[in-house]
Motif scaffolding. Structure first.
Motif, mmCIF file in Angstrom:
data_model
loop_
_atom_site.group_PDB
_atom_site.id
_atom_site.type_symbol
_atom_site.label_atom_id
_atom_site.label_comp_id
_atom_site.label_asym_id
_atom_site.label_seq_id
_atom_site.Cartn_x
_atom_site.Cartn_y
_atom_site.Cartn_z
ATOM 1 N N CYS A 129 31.164 54.875 -25.342
ATOM 2 C CA CYS A 129 32.039 54.302 -24.314
ATOM 3 C C CYS A 129 33.491 54.543 -24.724
ATOM 4 O O CYS A 129 34.078 53.738 -25.438
ATOM 5 C CB CYS A 129 31.737 52.806 -24.182
ATOM 6 N N ARG A 130 34.055 55.679 -24.265
ATOM 7 C CA ARG A 130 35.391 56.067 -24.728
ATOM 8 C C ARG A 130 36.042 57.021 -23.733
ATOM 9 O O ARG A 130 35.369 57.641 -22.913
ATOM 10 C CB ARG A 130 35.283 56.744 -26.092
ATOM 11 N N PRO A 131 37.379 57.193 -23.851
ATOM 12 C CA PRO A 131 38.038 58.170 -22.974
ATOM 13 C C PRO A 131 37.753 59.603 -23.441
ATOM 14 O O PRO A 131 37.331 59.825 -24.589
ATOM 15 C CB PRO A 131 39.526 57.838 -23.131
ATOM 16 N N GLU A 142 32.344 61.675 -19.993
ATOM 17 C CA GLU A 142 30.949 61.663 -19.534
ATOM 18 C C GLU A 142 30.039 61.059 -20.600
ATOM 19 O O GLU A 142 28.953 60.576 -20.285
ATOM 20 C CB GLU A 142 30.494 63.079 -19.179
ATOM 21 N N HIS A 143 30.493 61.077 -21.848
ATOM 22 C CA HIS A 143 29.715 60.407 -22.903
ATOM 23 C C HIS A 143 29.576 58.909 -22.606
ATOM 24 O O HIS A 143 28.583 58.292 -22.964
ATOM 25 C CB HIS A 143 30.390 60.593 -24.270
ATOM 26 N N GLY A 144 30.579 58.329 -21.957
ATOM 27 C CA GLY A 144 30.547 56.908 -21.618
ATOM 28 C C GLY A 144 29.502 56.578 -20.565
ATOM 29 O O GLY A 144 29.125 55.417 -20.397
ATOM 30 N N LEU A 149 26.147 65.471 -24.048
ATOM 31 C CA LEU A 149 25.507 65.680 -25.350
ATOM 32 C C LEU A 149 26.351 66.661 -26.156
ATOM 33 O O LEU A 149 26.778 67.688 -25.626
ATOM 34 C CB LEU A 149 24.102 66.250 -25.108
ATOM 35 N N ASP A 150 26.586 66.333 -27.422
ATOM 36 C CA ASP A 150 27.284 67.233 -28.344
ATOM 37 C C ASP A 150 26.293 67.695 -29.405
ATOM 38 O O ASP A 150 25.590 66.874 -30.010
ATOM 39 C CB ASP A 150 28.435 66.500 -29.057
ATOM 40 N N ILE A 151 26.273 69.009 -29.639
ATOM 41 C CA ILE A 151 25.328 69.590 -30.592
ATOM 42 C C ILE A 151 26.088 70.436 -31.607
ATOM 43 O O ILE A 151 26.908 71.274 -31.229
ATOM 44 C CB ILE A 151 24.284 70.432 -29.831
ATOM 45 N N ASP A 203 33.466 72.815 -33.742
ATOM 46 C CA ASP A 203 32.236 72.606 -34.522
ATOM 47 C C ASP A 203 31.042 72.169 -33.683
ATOM 48 O O ASP A 203 30.017 71.783 -34.229
ATOM 49 C CB ASP A 203 32.490 71.577 -35.643
ATOM 50 N N HIS A 204 31.163 72.208 -32.343
ATOM 51 C CA HIS A 204 30.004 71.794 -31.532
ATOM 52 C C HIS A 204 30.062 72.344 -30.107
ATOM 53 O O HIS A 204 31.110 72.766 -29.638
ATOM 54 C CB HIS A 204 29.884 70.270 -31.502
ATOM 55 N N PHE A 205 28.902 72.309 -29.461
ATOM 56 C CA PHE A 205 28.818 72.562 -28.022
ATOM 57 C C PHE A 205 28.761 71.203 -27.325
ATOM 58 O O PHE A 205 27.985 70.322 -27.721
ATOM 59 C CB PHE A 205 27.539 73.318 -27.656
ATOM 60 N N HIS A 206 29.581 71.036 -26.296
ATOM 61 C CA HIS A 206 29.507 69.850 -25.431
ATOM 62 C C HIS A 206 28.869 70.291 -24.122
ATOM 63 O O HIS A 206 29.327 71.255 -23.501
ATOM 64 C CB HIS A 206 30.918 69.291 -25.186
ATOM 65 N N VAL A 207 27.825 69.593 -23.687
ATOM 66 C CA VAL A 207 27.242 69.858 -22.368
ATOM 67 C C VAL A 207 27.165 68.534 -21.605
ATOM 68 O O VAL A 207 26.912 67.480 -22.193
ATOM 69 C CB VAL A 207 25.833 70.498 -22.463
HETATM 70 ZN ZN LIG Z 1 31.191 65.901 -25.988
#
Ligand SMILES: [Zn+2]
Length: 222
Positions: A129-131, A142-144, A149-151, A203-207
């Motif tokens: 739950c964050r900006p 969208e994580h909120g 998903l971050d991989i 260091d990651h993929f955000h989808v």
């Molecule tokens: Zn992300």
């Protein structure tokens, strides 16, 4: 056997300008009824069912811009074969998309580049739950909404580990695999961000499945 972990997930009260859980950065949450509709349709379709590797979770807090009505903890994809570690906390529509990405894109890319099956995906983040980018005063990530998903890495059945951070510009096999995984994600998600997008994603993929544009169909693939 997938261990069931108990975590305390706090919701954030209010709908306009919000303060994230634990007095963190504030954010603005747009009202997005389309996301609730998509979640309802997904739940009603029966596509996502609780199994040994897809666990139902209690709602993520009370009335809040954060969370999902019926979140799931996804501990594995492809019928339990590919482990997500740690398990990802996601809303219903994300789960079939992650599964298709694994089965139709990541597994074939692993076989092509290494001749070995995918065994495990390293999850850097899911529900939070964050900006966006943790920048106070920005829009809710969208994580909120448990919609992202971050991989950071992929582990193959022979123990080979391919990290986004070192492999994106790594040797030819790492590059072939990671670029295929990234580009293939763009057919499954409305947003795909990788190391070429900005330094925060080195260091990651955000989808995610952000609802973007008037018809919700505008995509971002960077
Ligand atoms: Zn992300």
């Amino acid at each position: 056997m997938v261990p069931i972990r108990v975590r305390v997930l706090l919701g954030c009260l209010g709908f306009a300008l919000l303060s994230a859980c634990g007095g963190g950065p504030t954010f603005i949450a747009k009202n997005q009824p389309q996301l609730a509709d998509e979640e309802q349709a997904c739940l009603a379709s029966g596509t996502v069912r609780a199994t040994g590797s897809i666990l139902t979770r209690a709602a993520l807090g009370g009335p809040s811009a954060c969370g999902a009505e019926q979140p799931f903890e996804m501990a594995a994809a492809d019928h339990g074969r590919v482990v997500l570690k740690p398990a990802a906390l996601l809303r219903c529509p994300m789960i079939p998309q992650v599964d298709r990405w694994v089965v139709n894109v990541i597994e074939p890319a692993a076989r092509r580049a290494y001749g070995v099956s995918l065994a495990e995906i390293t999850v850097l983040g899911s529900y939070s739950c964050r900006p966006i980018n943790n920048v106070s005063g920005g829009y809710l990530s969208e994580h909120g909404r448990a919609n992202a998903l971050d991989i950071s890495a992929f582990t193959l059945a022979d123990g080979t580990r391919i990290r986004v951070k070192s492999g994106w510009r790594g040797d030819a096999r790492q590059r072939a695999f990671l670029h295929a995984v990234h580009d293939g994600a763009c057919a499954q998600f409305s947003t795909v961000l990788g190391p070429d997008y900005n330094a925060l994603h080195r260091d990651h993929f955000h989808v995610d499945l952000a609802y973007r544009g008037a018809d919700g169909l505008r995509t971002v693939c960077k």
